[in-house]
Scaffold this motif. Structure first.
Motif, PDB file in Angstrom:
ATOM      1  N   LYS A 111       0.859  -1.227  -0.112  1.00 36.79           N
ATOM      2  CA  LYS A 111      -0.084   0.029  -0.241  1.00 36.79           C
ATOM      3  C   LYS A 111       0.977   1.332  -0.045  1.00 36.79           C
ATOM      4  O   LYS A 111       0.403   2.314  -0.489  1.00 36.79           O
ATOM      5  N   LEU A 113       1.806   2.062  -3.605  1.00 28.81           N
ATOM      6  CA  LEU A 113       0.817   2.302  -4.359  1.00 28.81           C
ATOM      7  C   LEU A 113       0.506   3.781  -3.972  1.00 28.81           C
ATOM      8  O   LEU A 113       0.201   4.515  -4.828  1.00 28.81           O
ATOM      9  N   PHE A 114       0.644   4.186  -2.751  1.00 25.08           N
ATOM     10  CA  PHE A 114       0.447   5.798  -2.224  1.00 25.08           C
ATOM     11  C   PHE A 114       1.640   6.386  -2.962  1.00 25.08           C
ATOM     12  O   PHE A 114       1.129   7.465  -3.482  1.00 25.08           O
ATOM     13  N   ALA A 133       0.838   6.918  -6.675  1.00 24.09           N
ATOM     14  CA  ALA A 133      -0.185   7.743  -6.661  1.00 24.09           C
ATOM     15  C   ALA A 133       0.179   9.506  -6.577  1.00 24.09           C
ATOM     16  O   ALA A 133      -0.192  10.074  -7.218  1.00 24.09           O
ATOM     17  N   ALA A 179      -2.482   7.286 -11.921  1.00 23.12           N
ATOM     18  CA  ALA A 179      -3.831   6.743 -11.616  1.00 23.12           C
ATOM     19  C   ALA A 179      -3.720   5.430 -10.805  1.00 23.12           C
ATOM     20  O   ALA A 179      -2.670   4.592 -11.084  1.00 23.12           O
ATOM     21  N   PRO A 180      -4.649   5.041  -9.922  1.00 20.97           N
ATOM     22  CA  PRO A 180      -4.634   3.739  -9.059  1.00 20.97           C
ATOM     23  C   PRO A 180      -4.351   2.535  -9.820  1.00 20.97           C
ATOM     24  O   PRO A 180      -3.716   1.783  -9.652  1.00 20.97           O
ATOM     25  N   ALA A 193      -0.860   2.456 -11.282  1.00 18.73           N
ATOM     26  CA  ALA A 193       0.167   2.169 -10.390  1.00 18.73           C
ATOM     27  C   ALA A 193       0.217   0.629 -10.009  1.00 18.73           C
ATOM     28  O   ALA A 193       1.261   0.026 -10.092  1.00 18.73           O
ATOM     29  N   ARG A 194      -1.154  -0.018  -9.992  1.00 20.21           N
ATOM     30  CA  ARG A 194      -1.186  -1.343  -9.606  1.00 20.21           C
ATOM     31  C   ARG A 194      -0.528  -2.106 -10.828  1.00 20.21           C
ATOM     32  O   ARG A 194       0.401  -3.149 -10.449  1.00 20.21           O
TER      33      ARG A 194
END
Length: 240
Positions: free
Chosen positions: A192, A195-196, A199, A204-205, A208-209
């Motif tokens: 996480k 990911l943060f 971002a 965009a989420p 990123a994933r």
């Protein structure tokens, strides 16, 4: 020729399999035989989205064989590899499993070191979403005559949902006393914090994933046929 009986839960190599799916596919074709001559080098790859594939590989002295596998089906997919290594031979497996929905994906290996100085490397990464199951069952068997064996197994799985399942069973059976053998397995989720961070840099989420998942499997297909990377990226897109 006598028909081979369907596997059951008592068969260790099939303990995580979807046996109903196996029954629908049974009987399976004979194993694909690969013999690499002494001193030769061979590379192969397999991209599969369903079915059962068996390989029987023999490496003569100082032979080298690299095998890259992408197992990324929507149903049941199994790749089984039985390898025998003679003096100074080298075997390398890079496997990626990507599945969502109710997929049941397996890589099962038996690597037999029967002579001295042989090496083997197995790297398997799984990305699983939905209610998918991804399994790796890998046995390295080192005979008494196989001194100076150097073998490793690295198995990691990434779960994108709490309903996905990863099974890892690396196994070492060693009868020689001068060897270097190691194995490791880990199951986790996307970081996480990573990911943060992505971002916060404007991604965009979903982007990123995808970036993190691509990095997770990138080492497996490094230097391999470009079609593997393209197929893996397409499989990741289907998980979105």
């Amino acid at each position: 020729m006598m028909a081979v009986a369907l596997p059951t839960r008592r068969d260790e190599a099939w303990r995580y399999s979807d046996l109903d799916a196996v029954a629908r596919l049974w009987p399976v074709p004979p194993a694909i035989v690969i013999d690499v001559p002494a001193g030769a080098s061979e590379t192969r790859h397999l991209i599969t989205d369903a079915g059962i594939y068996d390989f029987a590989v023999t490496l003569a002295p100082s032979a080298r064989f690299e095998f890259h596998v992408l197992n990324a089906g929507a149903g049941y997919g199994r790749v089984a590899i039985d390898v025998t290594l003679h003096d100074g031979a080298h075997f390398e497996l890079g496997g990626v499993q990507i599945g969502g929905g109710d997929a049941n994906l397996e890589i099962a290996t038996t690597v037999r070191h029967v002579a001295p100085n042989a090496t083997s490397r197995q790297t398997v990464r799984s990305i699983l979403g939905g209610k998918a199951t991804g399994s790796y069952l890998g046995k390295v068997a080192v005979s008494r005559d196989a001194q100076k064996t150097d073998a490793s197994q690295s198995v990691r799985a990434m779960l994108l949902t709490r309903t996905a399942t990863a099974n890892a069973k690396p196994e070492l059976e060693i009868f020689a006393d001068d060897v270097k053998c190691a194995h490791g397995a880990a199951v986790g989720e996307l970081d996480k914090n990573a990911l943060f961070y992505l971002a916060s840099r404007g991604l965009a989420p979903a982007e990123a994933r995808t970036l993190l998942l691509r990095a997770f499997v990138a080492e497996v297909f490094e230097g391999a046929d470009p079609s593997l990377g393209a197929a893996a990226l397409a499989a990741l897109g289907r998980l979105a």
